[in-house]
Design a protein around this motif. Structure first.
Motif, short mmCIF file in Angstrom:
data_model
loop_
_atom_site.label_atom_id
_atom_site.label_comp_id
_atom_site.label_asym_id
_atom_site.label_seq_id
_atom_site.Cartn_x
_atom_site.Cartn_y
_atom_site.Cartn_z
N LEU B 11 87.69 13.55 107.31
CA LEU B 11 86.77 13.78 106.23
C LEU B 11 86.66 15.29 106.21
CD1 LEU B 11 85.37 11.98 104.23
CD2 LEU B 11 83.61 11.78 106.07
N ILE B 12 86.83 15.87 105.00
CA ILE B 12 86.60 17.37 104.68
C ILE B 12 85.54 17.36 103.51
CG2 ILE B 12 87.42 19.50 104.20
CD1 ILE B 12 90.22 18.51 105.26
N THR B 13 84.33 18.04 104.05
CA THR B 13 83.33 18.10 103.21
C THR B 13 82.53 19.55 103.13
OG1 THR B 13 81.39 17.02 102.41
CG2 THR B 13 81.61 17.22 104.45
N ALA B 14 81.74 19.91 102.50
CA ALA B 14 80.89 21.30 102.38
C ALA B 14 79.49 21.20 102.97
CB ALA B 14 80.77 21.54 100.86
N THR B 15 79.14 22.17 103.43
CA THR B 15 77.77 22.30 104.11
C THR B 15 76.75 21.98 103.15
OG1 THR B 15 77.72 24.57 103.32
CG2 THR B 15 78.34 24.36 105.72
N GLY B 16 75.86 21.00 103.42
CA GLY B 16 74.97 20.53 102.64
C GLY B 16 75.11 19.16 101.92
N GLN B 17 76.24 18.72 102.35
CA GLN B 17 76.64 17.48 101.72
C GLN B 17 76.38 16.16 102.60
OE1 GLN B 17 78.17 16.81 98.45
NE2 GLN B 17 77.56 18.89 98.45
N ARG B 18 76.54 15.07 102.20
CA ARG B 18 76.18 13.98 103.07
C ARG B 18 77.62 13.02 102.94
NH1 ARG B 18 71.86 10.02 103.73
NH2 ARG B 18 72.87 7.71 103.38
N VAL B 19 77.60 12.30 104.12
CA VAL B 19 79.24 11.41 104.17
C VAL B 19 78.40 10.18 105.18
CG1 VAL B 19 80.76 13.49 104.27
CG2 VAL B 19 79.66 12.64 106.54
N THR B 20 79.40 9.26 105.03
CA THR B 20 79.18 7.94 105.50
C THR B 20 80.42 7.59 106.37
OG1 THR B 20 77.37 7.15 104.00
CG2 THR B 20 78.49 5.41 105.33
N LEU B 21 80.05 7.30 107.65
CA LEU B 21 81.18 6.78 108.43
C LEU B 21 81.16 5.39 108.95
CD1 LEU B 21 81.20 9.82 111.03
CD2 LEU B 21 82.16 9.66 108.79
N ARG B 22 82.30 4.74 108.67
CA ARG B 22 82.03 3.29 109.08
C ARG B 22 82.94 2.66 110.36
NH1 ARG B 22 82.14 -1.60 105.13
NH2 ARG B 22 83.02 -3.28 106.37
N CYS B 23 82.31 1.80 110.93
CA CYS B 23 82.98 1.24 112.06
C CYS B 23 83.10 -0.36 111.85
CB CYS B 23 81.97 1.72 113.33
SG CYS B 23 82.53 0.72 114.74
N SER B 24 84.14 -0.97 112.41
CA SER B 24 83.82 -2.54 112.58
C SER B 24 84.11 -2.60 114.09
CB SER B 24 84.88 -3.15 111.46
OG SER B 24 84.64 -2.83 110.22
N LEU B 78 75.54 11.12 107.92
CA LEU B 78 75.05 12.55 108.14
C LEU B 78 74.65 13.29 106.99
CD1 LEU B 78 78.44 12.88 110.26
CD2 LEU B 78 76.29 11.84 111.12
N SER B 79 73.71 13.75 106.94
CA SER B 79 73.21 14.48 105.65
C SER B 79 73.01 15.82 105.90
CB SER B 79 72.04 13.76 105.02
OG SER B 79 70.93 13.71 106.08
N SER B 80 72.83 16.71 104.86
CA SER B 80 72.56 18.08 105.06
C SER B 80 73.49 18.67 106.11
CB SER B 80 71.02 18.41 105.50
OG SER B 80 70.20 17.69 104.54
#
Lengths: 113, 116
Positions: B11-24, B78-80
């Protein structure tokens, strides 16, 4: 809380030699001590564990020893092979059963042929 | 293969963004643990869920949150995001049942997060 110290941070051996990695823990109530092997870019893989009711456990070329009085445990790898090269982590549980594992900082083992 | 799955792998994203990681988790496992692995901090415990309920918190920032759903999969939000959040994020699962081995944890393949 639990604190786990691991030594050495790096270890280089010749193929066929033995390797020993040592860990100490702080919480005398801890009763489970796993060891994980992590190859570059991959997940930590459980390779052996020991519970406090035994002093030693062996699985082929790897063994773990536990000294509850001194609060330390060690991983022993005999007849090392190049494929043993990886980062090894020891761990101990934090708090109640089923909660977190507190990991040592890891030992990078290099086995040269 | 441990039986624990994680998405996405990268996952590549910019500062300030929000991401969601998933686990089973592995089939039958009720406990899910999240760990962060960075070069200088090693493997750090973030949070533990058991059968949908939060059981323990480690060094998890307030900008991070997690939950475990009725089907037992878990998500780490994970946010901000900051540059320092770049790391490998692993989830692990264990049986967590009364009478079972309480601590054997099996790790998923991880999600590599890069914050630019």
């Amino acid at each position: 809380g639990e604190n786990v110290e691991q030594h050495p941070s790096t270890l280089s051996v010749q193929e066929g030699d033995s390797a020993v990695i040592k860990c100490t823990y702080s919480d005398s109530a801890s009763n489970y001590f796993p060891w994980y092997k992590q190859e570059l870019g991959k997940r930590p893989q459980l390779i052996i564990d020991i519970r406090s009711n035994v002093g030693e456990k062996k699985d082929q070329r790897i063994a773990v020893t536990l000294n509850k009085t001194a609060k330390h445990f060690s991983l022993h790898i005999t007849e090392t092979q190049p494929e043993d090269s990886a980062v090894y982590f020891c761990a101990a549980p934090e708090g109640q059963a089923g909660t977190a594992l507190i990991f040592g900082k890891g030992t990078t083992l290099s086995v040269s042929s | 293969d441990s039986g624990v799955t994680q998405t996405p792998k990268h996952l590549i994203t910019a500062t300030g963004q929000r991401v969601t990681l998933r686990c089973s988790p592995r089939s039958g496992d009720l406990s899910v643990y999240w760990y962060q692995q960075s070069l200088d901090q090693g493997l750090q415990f973030l949070i533990h869920y058991y059968n949908g309920e939060e059981r323990a918190k480690g060094n998890i920032l307030e900008r991070f949150s997690a939950q475990q759903f009725p089907d037992l999969h878990s998500e780490l939000n994970l946010s901000s995001l900051e540059l320092g959040d770049s790391a490998l994020y692993f989830c692990a699962s264990s049986e967590g049942r009364v009478g079972s081995k309480p601590y054997e944890q099996y790790f998923g393949p991880g999600t590599r997060l890069t914050v630019t």
